[in-house]
Design a protein around this motif. Sequence first.
Motif, PDB file in Angstrom:
ATOM      1  N   PRO A  66       0.918  -1.300   0.052  1.00 25.19           N
ATOM      2  CA  PRO A  66      -0.025  -0.043  -0.048  1.00 25.19           C
ATOM      3  C   PRO A  66       0.730   1.311  -0.106  1.00 25.19           C
ATOM      4  O   PRO A  66       2.112   1.198   0.046  1.00 25.19           O
ATOM      5  N   ASP A  67       0.123   2.402   0.102  1.00 22.91           N
ATOM      6  CA  ASP A  67       0.785   3.500   0.023  1.00 22.91           C
ATOM      7  C   ASP A  67       1.471   3.917   1.601  1.00 22.91           C
ATOM      8  O   ASP A  67       1.113   3.273   2.471  1.00 22.91           O
ATOM      9  N   VAL A  68       2.495   4.505   1.463  1.00 19.06           N
ATOM     10  CA  VAL A  68       3.210   4.816   2.627  1.00 19.06           C
ATOM     11  C   VAL A  68       2.309   5.347   3.691  1.00 19.06           C
ATOM     12  O   VAL A  68       2.133   4.986   4.907  1.00 19.06           O
ATOM     13  N   TRP A  69       1.570   6.611   3.381  1.00 19.22           N
ATOM     14  CA  TRP A  69       0.530   6.995   4.545  1.00 19.22           C
ATOM     15  C   TRP A  69      -0.493   6.034   5.026  1.00 19.22           C
ATOM     16  O   TRP A  69      -0.672   6.286   6.127  1.00 19.22           O
ATOM     17  N   GLU A  70      -0.738   5.090   4.223  1.00 19.60           N
ATOM     18  CA  GLU A  70      -1.677   4.067   4.582  1.00 19.60           C
ATOM     19  C   GLU A  70      -1.084   3.247   5.999  1.00 19.60           C
ATOM     20  O   GLU A  70      -1.793   2.971   6.882  1.00 19.60           O
ATOM     21  N   ILE A  71       0.058   2.699   5.644  1.00 24.23           N
ATOM     22  CA  ILE A  71       0.875   2.001   6.713  1.00 24.23           C
ATOM     23  C   ILE A  71       0.961   2.956   8.003  1.00 24.23           C
ATOM     24  O   ILE A  71       1.030   2.507   8.980  1.00 24.23           O
ATOM     25  N   VAL A  72       1.675   4.336   7.656  1.00 16.61           N
ATOM     26  CA  VAL A  72       1.751   5.068   8.737  1.00 16.61           C
ATOM     27  C   VAL A  72       0.491   5.383   9.456  1.00 16.61           C
ATOM     28  O   VAL A  72       0.568   5.237  11.054  1.00 16.61           O
ATOM     29  N   ARG A  73      -0.358   5.624   8.947  1.00 16.52           N
ATOM     30  CA  ARG A  73      -1.996   6.045   9.645  1.00 16.52           C
ATOM     31  C   ARG A  73      -2.336   4.676  10.297  1.00 16.52           C
ATOM     32  O   ARG A  73      -2.657   4.924  11.590  1.00 16.52           O
ATOM     33  N   THR A  74      -2.135   3.636   9.863  1.00 20.82           N
ATOM     34  CA  THR A  74      -2.552   2.210  10.680  1.00 20.82           C
ATOM     35  C   THR A  74      -1.572   2.251  11.780  1.00 20.82           C
ATOM     36  O   THR A  74      -1.984   1.845  12.847  1.00 20.82           O
ATOM     37  N   LEU A  75      -0.347   2.008  11.552  1.00 23.40           N
ATOM     38  CA  LEU A  75       0.737   2.376  12.662  1.00 23.40           C
ATOM     39  C   LEU A  75       0.395   3.247  13.932  1.00 23.40           C
ATOM     40  O   LEU A  75       0.478   2.862  15.102  1.00 23.40           O
ATOM     41  N   LYS A  76       0.071   4.487  13.480  1.00 20.27           N
ATOM     42  CA  LYS A  76      -0.331   5.364  14.482  1.00 20.27           C
ATOM     43  C   LYS A  76      -1.591   5.191  15.293  1.00 20.27           C
ATOM     44  O   LYS A  76      -1.541   5.188  16.642  1.00 20.27           O
ATOM     45  N   ALA A  77      -2.579   4.675  14.566  1.00 15.99           N
ATOM     46  CA  ALA A  77      -3.817   4.252  15.256  1.00 15.99           C
ATOM     47  C   ALA A  77      -3.464   3.135  16.163  1.00 15.99           C
ATOM     48  O   ALA A  77      -4.094   2.833  17.177  1.00 15.99           O
ATOM     49  N   ALA A  78      -2.789   2.032  15.626  1.00 15.10           N
ATOM     50  CA  ALA A  78      -2.520   0.971  16.514  1.00 15.10           C
ATOM     51  C   ALA A  78      -1.688   1.413  17.642  1.00 15.10           C
ATOM     52  O   ALA A  78      -1.992   0.630  18.890  1.00 15.10           O
ATOM     53  N   ARG A  79      -0.881   2.099  17.535  1.00 13.82           N
ATOM     54  CA  ARG A  79      -0.178   2.577  18.719  1.00 13.82           C
ATOM     55  C   ARG A  79      -1.134   3.514  19.721  1.00 13.82           C
ATOM     56  O   ARG A  79      -0.957   3.259  20.981  1.00 13.82           O
ATOM     57  N   ALA A  80      -1.874   4.268  19.180  1.00 15.17           N
ATOM     58  CA  ALA A  80      -2.833   5.066  20.152  1.00 15.17           C
ATOM     59  C   ALA A  80      -3.812   3.991  20.923  1.00 15.17           C
ATOM     60  O   ALA A  80      -4.011   4.384  21.755  1.00 15.17           O
ATOM     61  N   SER A  81      -4.216   2.952  20.115  1.00 14.47           N
ATOM     62  CA  SER A  81      -5.266   2.229  20.814  1.00 14.47           C
ATOM     63  C   SER A  81      -4.499   1.158  21.649  1.00 14.47           C
ATOM     64  O   SER A  81      -5.231   0.734  22.611  1.00 14.47           O
ATOM     65  N   GLU A  82      -3.183   0.871  21.503  1.00 13.47           N
ATOM     66  CA  GLU A  82      -2.555  -0.140  22.528  1.00 13.47           C
ATOM     67  C   GLU A  82      -1.258   0.455  22.699  1.00 13.47           C
ATOM     68  O   GLU A  82       0.028  -0.014  22.209  1.00 13.47           O
ATOM     69  N   PRO A  83      -1.177   1.484  23.593  1.00 15.25           N
ATOM     70  CA  PRO A  83       0.241   2.275  24.135  1.00 15.25           C
ATOM     71  C   PRO A  83       1.168   1.517  24.489  1.00 15.25           C
ATOM     72  O   PRO A  83       2.327   1.892  24.777  1.00 15.25           O
ATOM     73  N   ASP A  84       0.863   0.393  24.992  1.00 12.09           N
ATOM     74  CA  ASP A  84       1.704  -0.052  25.819  1.00 12.09           C
ATOM     75  C   ASP A  84       2.308  -1.367  25.392  1.00 12.09           C
ATOM     76  O   ASP A  84       3.353  -2.241  25.880  1.00 12.09           O
ATOM     77  N   LEU A  85       2.133  -1.718  23.820  1.00 15.04           N
ATOM     78  CA  LEU A  85       2.589  -3.010  23.361  1.00 15.04           C
ATOM     79  C   LEU A  85       4.249  -2.576  22.903  1.00 15.04           C
ATOM     80  O   LEU A  85       4.327  -1.520  22.573  1.00 15.04           O
ATOM     81  N   SER A  86       4.964  -3.814  23.017  1.00 13.22           N
ATOM     82  CA  SER A  86       6.387  -3.574  22.632  1.00 13.22           C
ATOM     83  C   SER A  86       6.400  -3.326  20.939  1.00 13.22           C
ATOM     84  O   SER A  86       5.480  -3.675  20.281  1.00 13.22           O
ATOM     85  N   GLU A  87       7.530  -3.004  20.480  1.00 16.01           N
ATOM     86  CA  GLU A  87       7.639  -2.992  18.979  1.00 16.01           C
ATOM     87  C   GLU A  87       7.262  -4.204  18.357  1.00 16.01           C
ATOM     88  O   GLU A  87       6.728  -4.179  17.339  1.00 16.01           O
ATOM     89  N   ASP A  88       7.920  -5.302  18.894  1.00  8.32           N
ATOM     90  CA  ASP A  88       7.422  -6.505  18.198  1.00  8.32           C
ATOM     91  C   ASP A  88       6.023  -6.978  18.182  1.00  8.32           C
ATOM     92  O   ASP A  88       5.488  -7.427  17.230  1.00  8.32           O
ATOM     93  N   GLU A  89       5.221  -6.473  19.234  1.00  6.82           N
ATOM     94  CA  GLU A  89       3.927  -7.065  19.390  1.00  6.82           C
ATOM     95  C   GLU A  89       3.127  -5.865  18.583  1.00  6.82           C
ATOM     96  O   GLU A  89       1.975  -6.391  17.997  1.00  6.82           O
ATOM     97  N   LEU A  90       3.565  -4.661  18.312  1.00  7.03           N
ATOM     98  CA  LEU A  90       2.742  -4.114  17.571  1.00  7.03           C
ATOM     99  C   LEU A  90       3.002  -4.329  16.028  1.00  7.03           C
ATOM    100  O   LEU A  90       2.206  -4.301  15.417  1.00  7.03           O
ATOM    101  N   LEU A  91       4.344  -4.602  15.521  1.00 13.35           N
ATOM    102  CA  LEU A  91       4.431  -4.925  14.007  1.00 13.35           C
ATOM    103  C   LEU A  91       3.788  -6.419  13.918  1.00 13.35           C
ATOM    104  O   LEU A  91       3.403  -6.404  12.804  1.00 13.35           O
ATOM    105  N   THR A  92       3.694  -7.215  15.187  1.00 13.25           N
ATOM    106  CA  THR A  92       2.984  -8.703  14.738  1.00 13.25           C
ATOM    107  C   THR A  92       1.518  -8.269  14.515  1.00 13.25           C
ATOM    108  O   THR A  92       0.870  -8.665  13.700  1.00 13.25           O
ATOM    109  N   MET A  93       1.068  -7.358  15.330  1.00 13.36           N
ATOM    110  CA  MET A  93      -0.537  -7.095  15.381  1.00 13.36           C
ATOM    111  C   MET A  93      -0.750  -6.505  14.010  1.00 13.36           C
ATOM    112  O   MET A  93      -1.623  -6.746  13.446  1.00 13.36           O
ATOM    113  N   LEU A  94       0.184  -5.626  13.506  1.00 12.53           N
ATOM    114  CA  LEU A  94      -0.076  -4.880  12.306  1.00 12.53           C
ATOM    115  C   LEU A  94      -0.077  -5.823  10.993  1.00 12.53           C
ATOM    116  O   LEU A  94      -0.943  -5.862  10.247  1.00 12.53           O
ATOM    117  N   ASP A  95       0.943  -6.775  11.198  1.00 12.82           N
ATOM    118  CA  ASP A  95       1.158  -7.930  10.141  1.00 12.82           C
ATOM    119  C   ASP A  95      -0.347  -8.664  10.246  1.00 12.82           C
ATOM    120  O   ASP A  95      -0.873  -9.007   8.897  1.00 12.82           O
TER     121      ASP A  95
END
Length: 146
Positions: A66-95
Amino acid sequence: MPSPTSIRFDEPVIDRLSSYVARHPGLTRSAVAARYVDEGLRMEEHPGILFRDGPTGRRATVVGGPDVWEIVRTLKAARASEPDLSEDELLTMLDDNTGAPRRMVRAALEYWGAYPQEVDALIAHAERAEAEGAAAADRAASLLHP
């Protein structure tokens, strides 16, 4: 204001450039050459990124994704909803939720890190368009439901 720079192109390149400009009214050879030089340098700096045209204009995308903005937007939303996830957990959730593998996410993040205003402007545009669409749908629905 850009400074003039003299560049010598081989004749076949001039022919392709002129043909491109002829098919895209409003563009100049200089503007097209500058755009493609800039994009080429950005792609060199950020492997895995390319540029394509679309409804919102020309934008950075991840190769095969996808577009870069789509990935960044999704990552920002995931971080906002799950602020305590580790980097690995966040990337796994996104995948798991989007199918965007880590290599795509990392390429998008590195590009965003270098060009945050460009990417954030596309995110803001998408959010405005979604809000306007939702408001229009609500207005239309209000005529059908008491």
